[in-house]
Structure formats: C-alpha cells, structure tokens
Design a protein around this motif. Structure first.
Motif, short mmCIF file in Angstrom:
data_model
loop_
_atom_site.label_atom_id
_atom_site.label_comp_id
_atom_site.label_asym_id
_atom_site.label_seq_id
_atom_site.Cartn_x
_atom_site.Cartn_y
_atom_site.Cartn_z
N ALA A 102 -27.81 -38.90 34.05
CA ALA A 102 -26.89 -40.04 33.89
C ALA A 102 -26.54 -40.27 32.43
O ALA A 102 -25.44 -40.73 32.10
N LYS A 103 -27.46 -39.93 31.54
CA LYS A 103 -27.25 -40.12 30.09
C LYS A 103 -26.04 -39.32 29.62
O LYS A 103 -25.27 -39.76 28.76
N TYR A 104 -25.87 -38.11 30.19
CA TYR A 104 -24.74 -37.25 29.78
C TYR A 104 -23.56 -37.39 30.73
O TYR A 104 -22.41 -37.20 30.35
N TYR A 105 -23.88 -37.73 31.99
CA TYR A 105 -22.85 -37.80 33.03
C TYR A 105 -21.84 -38.91 32.75
O TYR A 105 -20.62 -38.70 32.85
N THR A 106 -22.32 -40.10 32.38
CA THR A 106 -21.42 -41.25 32.20
C THR A 106 -20.41 -41.04 31.07
O THR A 106 -19.21 -41.25 31.28
N PRO A 107 -20.84 -40.61 29.86
CA PRO A 107 -19.83 -40.33 28.82
C PRO A 107 -18.86 -39.23 29.24
O PRO A 107 -17.68 -39.28 28.90
N ALA A 108 -19.38 -38.24 30.01
CA ALA A 108 -18.51 -37.15 30.47
C ALA A 108 -17.41 -37.69 31.38
O ALA A 108 -16.25 -37.24 31.32
N ILE A 109 -17.75 -38.68 32.23
CA ILE A 109 -16.76 -39.29 33.13
C ILE A 109 -15.68 -40.01 32.32
O ILE A 109 -14.49 -39.94 32.64
N VAL A 110 -16.09 -40.70 31.25
CA VAL A 110 -15.14 -41.42 30.39
C VAL A 110 -14.15 -40.43 29.77
O VAL A 110 -12.93 -40.66 29.76
N ILE A 111 -14.68 -39.30 29.28
CA ILE A 111 -13.81 -38.28 28.66
C ILE A 111 -12.88 -37.68 29.70
O ILE A 111 -11.68 -37.49 29.46
N LEU A 112 -13.43 -37.37 30.91
CA LEU A 112 -12.61 -36.81 31.99
C LEU A 112 -11.48 -37.77 32.37
O LEU A 112 -10.32 -37.36 32.54
N ALA A 113 -11.81 -39.06 32.52
CA ALA A 113 -10.80 -40.07 32.89
C ALA A 113 -9.70 -40.15 31.83
O ALA A 113 -8.51 -40.29 32.15
N ALA A 130 -9.09 -44.90 38.26
CA ALA A 130 -9.80 -44.67 39.52
C ALA A 130 -10.98 -43.73 39.31
O ALA A 130 -12.05 -43.90 39.90
N VAL A 131 -10.82 -42.73 38.43
CA VAL A 131 -11.91 -41.80 38.11
C VAL A 131 -13.05 -42.56 37.44
O VAL A 131 -14.23 -42.30 37.72
N LEU A 132 -12.72 -43.50 36.57
CA LEU A 132 -13.77 -44.32 35.92
C LEU A 132 -14.59 -45.06 36.96
O LEU A 132 -15.82 -45.13 36.86
N VAL A 133 -13.90 -45.64 37.95
CA VAL A 133 -14.60 -46.42 38.98
C VAL A 133 -15.46 -45.51 39.85
O VAL A 133 -16.64 -45.79 40.09
N VAL A 134 -14.89 -44.41 40.31
CA VAL A 134 -15.64 -43.52 41.19
C VAL A 134 -16.79 -42.85 40.44
O VAL A 134 -17.80 -42.45 41.03
N GLY A 135 -16.65 -42.77 39.12
CA GLY A 135 -17.68 -42.12 38.31
C GLY A 135 -18.88 -42.99 38.02
O GLY A 135 -19.87 -42.53 37.44
#
Length: 708
Positions: free
Chosen positions: A315-326, A350-355
C-alpha cells in the motif's frame, strides 16, 4: 512497543472510535507531539494507547479530535456503546444523504442547471465530507497519499468539472463505507471485550469476623474469598474449605464442569455451580490468569502477520502509483490524442476513487483480530498474527510423551503374583518403595494407600539401594528385593519361561515391570504405566485426517514407546531421547517440513519448544510459564483444542488470501474499464465500498468456527 515489557512503565488507555489503521497511526503521531509525552504507541486491534509521561484524558481526546475519539482509563468500567445508527459520526451521513435526495428532486423539477440543486449538492458534500477534507488536505500538504487524500482530490475535482451529484454521492458512500468498517472492527473487538466482563468487579471477603463486599483492586493476596453457589470467582486462589463443581469454560474452553476441593487451584471468571467455597486469594487482580489472557491477546493483536506486513508495504507504493496513473489518464489523452478534457479528467478522478486501498488495508487485520478473539473464547491463546499464520501452515507436529500424550502420573496397571497373598505382597513392596527415590515408586505407594494397606506400620531395616537396578530391605528377618529383570538375573540366573513370557507380554503393552522377590524366588510382577490421555487417540486421528504428520518424542525405551505410539496412532516414534536429542530432531523435522510445531507442557523441553516454528504449551491456565513462553497456549490440560486451532488458523489463512486476491482483483477489473471509457465515479465508489464491505464480512465468518 517492539519490547512489550516496556509497557510496564507506561499508562494504558482505551480508545473508542478508531475506523482504520491509518487513523490509529495519525492519533499515535499526534499523541507523541503532545507536551509531556516521552513515548506513545497505539494498538489498533485492541483499541488501546500506551503513553509514557504526564498527560490528561482531555489532551488525549484533543489529539484524537480529528476522528472524534473517546478515551478512558484502562481500569475504568467499559462504557456502553451507542447503537450504531445513533452514533454521532453517522448523523452527518443522514443529513448529507437527505440534502442529496432533496437536491436531486429539485434538479428534476427545476433542471440540473439551476443554482438550487448545485447549492444543495455542495452543502451535502461539505457536511458529509468535512472531516474527510480536513484529513485529506492536511495529508496533501505533507505529500502523504492515503485513502483520505485520494478521495479529497476526487471529490473536489468532480465539483470543479461540474459533477456535483456524483461528487456528493461519492462523499456519502465513502462515509457509509467508513461507518461499516468501524462497525465491523468493533464487532471483531467485542470477542475480546466480552472477556473483560467475565470476572465480577466485587468479591465477598472475610476479614476477621466480618464479611464485606470489596472491589477487586482492593483485595490483597491472602484474603479469604467466600464464593456462593451460582457466583463467579472474582480472583485466582486456592480452595481452603469446601467442594464444588466449577465451570471453567471462560478460561479453558472446557464445557464440562470440573470438581474442585481443598488445595485445588481456581481461577477468576469461572462459575461456582454447587457448593460454598472458601478461597485463599493467591494473585492480585491485574495478575489473575484471566487478566493475563486478556493482556496477551490484546498484545497479540498488535503483532503484525506476515501477510499484513506485505499489504502495508504494498500500500505504501500502491497509493502514490494510483495518483500518478490517475494524473496520466487525465492529462495524456487530451494532450496527445485530442481527447476531451472533461471526459478524461472525469476518468482520472474515477481511477483515484477506485484506487483507494481501503479493502486491501483491512483485508488482514480484521481477519487476525477476529480469529485470535475466537480462539481466546474457546480456550486457546494465540500470541500474534505470525503464529496464527504459521499454525495454519503446519505440516508436522511433534508431541512430548510424558504429560502431553500421557497424563504424566504413573499408575499400577497389573499385579501378577507367583507366591503369597496379593495385599501382603503389595504391603511389603510399598514399605520398601517408601524409602526409594525411583520415579515409579509413587504409583505403588498411591495404590497401597487407596487399598488401605498398613505399609507404614511395617518394620524395615537394612534398606539398601542397588544403583540402576533396584532396592533391597529386611522385613520379618527376610531379605526382599524390588527391581528390574537384570537384578533378578544376577540373583537367580535364568528366570522361568512362563514368567519370562508374561514379562515380555507386559513390556510389549508399553508397561514398566517392577519385580518383587527374594534371593531364591520371584513373588510378583507389578506393572506400572503412565496412563494415556483419553483424548490422545482421537486428537492424533483428527490431525492425521487434516494431513499433519504426527511424531511422538520420549526418553522411554523403544519397546514401551512403540507400544504407546501404536495405541494412539502416531506416524512416527522417537525413543531413548535426551532433551538435547529432542532439539536435534526438531531441527531435522524443520529441514524436512519447514513448518513444525512442538507440543509440551511449557516447562520441560523448553529448547525444543523454542526451536520449533510454533511452540504449543498445554495447561496454560495453571502455568504462568506456559502463558509467557509459548507461541500458542492450550488453556485446558488436554489436546482436544489442537485440531480446532489448526482448522481455525487454516481458515484464517484462506480468508486472508481470499481478501487480498479479491480486493486487488476488483481494483484491476474496475481499472480496465478506463480503456473503453466506461469507468464512472458511481462504479468506482461501489467497487471500493463493495470490496471493503465484502472483505470485512468475509473476515467475520471466522467468528462462526467452533470446535467439532
């Protein structure tokens, strides 16, 4: 604390209102910054905070005001929880939802472009998301990306591009998701909190000629506690007077009441069913077995399971990755392929929310807390998530024989006489064995006492120990010998064939034979055996059925050990072992199976218990050592809880894997909807909330696992 012992110096407080592990971490950081605080640590599973330094409850509640946390002293009576629907945190959700419905209705009547529905949606967003925005914006300013940050960006972004209805809906659904998560964690914690209510807070104490009701904190060691029929014991102690049956299910998980009489140990939280008992208090309130169970289970919930450590790191790396992807989804298509800004920004939000990693973050702790709580209520103490997982992975279990497979109390099983009266021969044997140091002599003396034989009146002289072979003494001017076959071979040469055959028959049955005789003849065989526990055969059968290899370890001779091993059905027997040999064998087993448990009494065989993947101690209720040193403690003094513990741990492991797989899978599926442009804020929030809810409900299924 990494070192739990340092908590002795710290003050413990109970906290009400934690909704997530992230909130607990924020609270911990806030407390650490308070003036006068030297050290602080939050145990999210147990909902407690430990503080070293001078601090007031008001200051602690101020540190938790972002989540409206309520704090109380650990020793204070548990406050009644408000019904879920009445909780203040949920009232804002009702108001926000009402505003959303009114605004939607106005939009249908006046048109979506009218300013009134927009004001209604904006008000709904502010009321429902007020605390969310504060946390999210604070985290954003520190570049800390968690679920609050993601949701804040998504909702503000939705408002900016004019999606007021969907923004307000996301706020409400997220608030509902948080409320349900808080409810489910409280539900999981209740299995531990219910333990705290088992023992009464007052006890009837006799001091002098007066009987007074005293709070448990004021009761001293040595006080005389009066326990009437139908009452629960408030303190641990020893029975001084009276006989009764006690229901010890709260401590040991045993449903069948146990008879207690003078000099027997009794525990706080057990129910006196029949007679009046007078009990001498042996432990202070904070040191009772029940208090230790509660303390150790709460600390166990703070120990992270390996899968939880993986999830936290992911989760430590996943959450920032979602922000960049969005951000890429929102910006790249409009800039490079001429996409519509509004549509792609919407997709990015929507990607931010689903992430949001809500489901992933709760996938393990809810399962661990629930499983450990269920185990504690059923008389099994699991010391942490790591041991829960390791128990679920066990491939082999080694059992110490004496006191584990057997009762650890030798008993006379056969008396075969060749000359003279049985009682007379037993009287002579008991009189001689009274002076012996042989461990089996107690079995002979106990049987003589039960039969009422007057062996203490027998005059005996010239007593002599024959090292390693037996003893001899003169009774009525005649020399008698009690010892092994080798002693009588020295005295008589060869023994008679019928006697030899009977001796072999008894030894093959796993019994140790002591011979009584004179210099010229054998008078009797007395067979002694350590009785096998009634539950051993059934438990071994269940474990074999579960696919767990079973091994019995003993210092006994191979013939006796094999006989017992065959009776109970273990897959392998290792005999003639010294304590260091047991340690070596455990290491060999680990090389073969990796995940190996050792079952003992928590005192003997300590090196082997420590070297095993999981050290399992029996009889934890009566042994402080077992409670403190074992990875898993079976509170009752039998093995019946072992198959249940394996099944519970395996189910917990399965549920944790299901939760992680499902929470990641649903995210991946929702993210694929971005490709055709089908992902909406509605789908995103339902994917996030639905996954969190299903993962939590799946974990709570562990409450239903019972002993079969």
């Amino acid at each position: 604390m990494s070192e739990l012992l340092t908590k002795e110096e710290m003050k413990a407080y109970r906290v009400q209102g934690f909704s997530c592990a992230g909130c607990a971490k924020t609270f911990e950081n806030n407390v650490k910054k308070l003036h006068g605080v030297e050290e602080a640590e939050v145990n999210f599973g147990a909902s407690k905070v430990y503080v070293k330094g001078k601090i007031t409850i008001e200051e602690l509640e101020k540190a938790g005001s972002f989540e409206n946390l309520k704090v109380r002293d650990e020793k204070d009576q548990k406050v009644a929880h408000e019904p879920f629907w009445k909780q203040k945190e949920n009232i804002k959700v009702y108001i926000s939802a009402l505003l959303l419905l009114v605004s939607w209705f106005l939009g249908k009547q006046l048109g979506e472009e009218h300013f009134l529905p927009t004001i209604g949606y904006a008000t709904s967003i502010l009321i429902g998301g007020y605390t969310l925005f504060i946390k999210g914006l604070r985290n954003l300013s520190r570049l800390q990306f968690d679920m609050n940050t993601l949701m804040t960006i998504a909702i503000i972004g939705a408002a900016i591009i004019g999606e007021w209805l969907e923004g307000a809906t996301v706020v409400i659904l997220f608030a509902i998701s948080e409320a349900l998560e808080r409810y489910s964690m409280d539900k999981a914690r209740q299995s531990i909190e219910s333990l705290m209510d088992i023992a009464p807070k007052q006890a009837l104490i006799r001091r002098g000629n007066q009987e007074v009701s005293i709070h448990v904190d004021d009761i001293q060691i040595g006080d005389l506690m009066i326990v009437k029929p139908g009452q629960k014991l408030a303190m641990d102690g020893t029975v001084l007077k009276g006989t009764s049956t006690l229901n010890q299910a709260a401590i040991t998980g045993e449903s069948i009441p146990v008879i207690k009489t003078v000099n027997d140990e009794v525990f706080a939280g057990t129910l006196n069913e029949e007679g009046l008992l007078e009990v001498s208090v042996t432990k202070r309130a904070e040191d009772t077995t029940l208090s230790k169970i509660i303390h150790l289970v709460e600390e166990a919930q703070a120990e992270r399971a390996p899968s939880q450590a993986f999830v936290d790191k992911f989760a430590k790396y996943y959450t920032p990755a979602i922000v960049i992807l969005a951000m890429f989804i929102a910006v790249i298509p409009p800039l490079f392929i001429g996409g519509d800004w509004s549509s792609w920004v919407y997709q990015g939000l929507a990607v931010l929310v689903v992430g949001c990693p809500c489901a992933l973050v709760v996938s393990t702790p809810v399962a661990v807390v629930t499983a450990i709580g269920n185990a504690a209520k059923n008389g099994v103490l699991i010391k942490g998530g790591i041991y829960l997982e390791e128990t679920g992975n066990l491939k082999s279990i080694a059992f110490d024989k004496t006191g584990t497979i057997t009762k650890g109390i030798p008993a006379v099983t056969d008396i075969v006489t060749y000359s003279g009266n049985e009682d007379e021969l037993m009287t002579i044997t008991a009189a001689i064995e009274k002076g012996s140091q042989h461990p089996l002599s107690s079995a002979i003396i106990r049987l003589a006492e039960e039969k009422g034989l007057l062996f203490n009146d027998v005059f005996m002289d010239e007593f002599q120990s024959i090292t390693g072979k037996g003893v001899k003494a003169k009774i009525n001017n005649k020399i008698y010998y009690v010892g092994s076959l080798s002693l009588f071979r020295e005295l008589h040469g060869q023994i008679k064939s019928n006697q030899k055959e009977k001796l072999s028959q008894l030894q093959t049955a796993g019994k140790t034979v002591m011979i009584l005789g004179t210099e010229t003849e054998i008078l009797a065989f007395i067979a002694v055996a350590d009785e096998i526990r009634a539950s051993s055969k059934t438990v071994i059968s269940k474990l074999n059925h579960l696919g767990v290899d079973t091994v019995m370890l003993t210092g006994d001779n191979r013939q006796t050990a094999n006989a017992i091993g065959q009776q109970i059905g273990v897959a392998d027997v290792k005999a003639d072992l010294l304590p260091e040999d047991k340690l070596t064998f455990i290491k060999e087993l680990q090389g073969k199976h990796q995940h190996v448990a050792m079952v003992g009494d928590g005192i003997n065989d300590a090196p082997a218990l420590a070297a095993s993947t999981v050290g399992i101690a029996m009889g934890g209720a009566g042994t402080d050592t077992a409670l403190e040193t074992a990875d898993v403690a079976l509170m009752s003094d039998d093995l019946n809880k072992l198959p249940y513990t394996i099944q519970l741990s395996r189910k917990a492991l399965t549920i944790i894997k299901q939760n992680i797989t499902f929470s990641l899978g649903i995210k991946a599926l929702a993210l694929w909807l971005v490709v055709p442009g089908w992902l909406t804020l509605w789908i995103a929030i339902f994917a996030d909330m639905g996954a969190t809810l299903l993962v939590t409900l799946n974990s709570l299924r562990l409450l239903r696992i019972k002993e079969k």
